[in-house]
Enzyme design. Structure first.
Site, PDB file in Angstrom:
ATOM      1  N   LYS A  64       0.828  -1.215   0.000  1.00 16.99           N
ATOM      2  CA  LYS A  64       0.000   0.000   0.000  1.00 16.99           C
ATOM      3  C   LYS A  64       0.864   1.268   0.000  1.00 16.99           C
ATOM      4  O   LYS A  64       0.466   2.288  -0.568  1.00 16.99           O
ATOM      5  CB  LYS A  64      -0.960   0.001   1.190  1.00 16.99           C
ATOM      6  N   ASP A  80      -7.027  -1.720  -4.505  1.00 14.22           N
ATOM      7  CA  ASP A  80      -7.668  -2.483  -3.429  1.00 14.22           C
ATOM      8  C   ASP A  80      -7.100  -2.074  -2.067  1.00 14.22           C
ATOM      9  O   ASP A  80      -6.000  -1.531  -1.963  1.00 14.22           O
ATOM     10  CB  ASP A  80      -7.447  -3.979  -3.667  1.00 14.22           C
TER      11      ASP A  80
END
Length: 247
Positions: A174, A199
């Protein structure tokens, strides 16, 4: 030594915390404790164990069977952060609506999302899948070939990608979402109308990525609210971006 009376006084607070955060305890148990135990017991990585399960329980050449075997393993045996079936339906719908001819995946992991996307692509489309961990990349390629997709449909990254990509799926580290998005912008791989689906932007979260998207003015965007794959009760979401080009 804590007296029984003091311990008893804190009991309601402890019970409340356990109830409130029970899904996070389940996630810690399934994603960490079970993994460490199985790593030691089997001598295989979690991804290798997942592949062995899929190899045993799925039908070769049937992408839906491959996905179903993965979902069974991830929900019943060990946790792996695939996109999963619920958020996967959002991905399926966007791909069928967009009909992209060139797709870039950042974070193949075990090949689940590559198989999921490849089965939704129009004839002649190509998916470029990137996975930095070489052991996982090897497993992902085996899973993709087991599902029946050849190198003409799904392949590794190419240095000869001079065209723009129509669709980008992000499901890797991330903290890399923002620098990789900016790299895509600077490389010219994004054209007006290119879609990016990222996501896990709410859990574990990508706050710098979302902050940049909000402030940049380069995207039309929205958040698809969802829960974490294979763990109900933990709020998550996917960010859908449509690139508008440099203004």
């Amino acid at each position: 030594m804590v007296s029984p009376a003091i311990a008893l006084a804190f009991l309601p607070l402890v019970v409340t915390l356990i109830i409130r955060y029970r899904y996070y305890f389940v996630l810690f148990y399934r994603a960490f404790l079970v993994r460490v135990w199985q790593d030691c017991a089997t001598g295989l990585s979690r991804e290798e164990r997942a592949f062995q399960y899929v190899l045993t329980n799925a039908t070769p050449g049937d992408p839906d069977s491959i996905l179903e075997a993965f979902d069974q393993w991830c929900s019943k045996v060990e946790f792996i952060s695939n996109i999963g079936p619920k958020k996967g339906k959002i991905l399926d719908r966007l791909l069928m609506e967009q009909s992209p001819m060139t797709v870039l995946e950042l974070g193949a992991h075990c090949g689940y999302s590559a198989v999921r996307m490849a089965r939704c692509l129009p004839l002649g489309a190509r998916l470029y899948s990137v996975e930095m961990d070489q052991r996982n990349a090897t497993i992902a390629e085996k899973v993709i070939r087991l599902a029946g997709f050849d190198d003409d449909t799904v392949r590794g990254p190419s240095l000869k990608m001079h065209c723009t990509v129509d669709f980008v799926f992000m499901d890797h580290w991330k903290k890399c979402y923002l620098p990789d998005l900016q790299l895509l912008e600077g490389s010219g791989l994004l054209g007006k109308g290119s879609m990016i689906l990222a996501d896990n932007v709410l859990f574990p979260g990508a706050p710098n990525f979302l902050r940049y998207v909000r402030k940049s003015g380069l995207y039309e965007w929205r958040i698809h609210q969802a829960t974490l794959e294979y763990i109900r009760g933990i709020r998550d979401g996917m960010a859908e971006l449509v690139y508008q080009g440099i203004k």
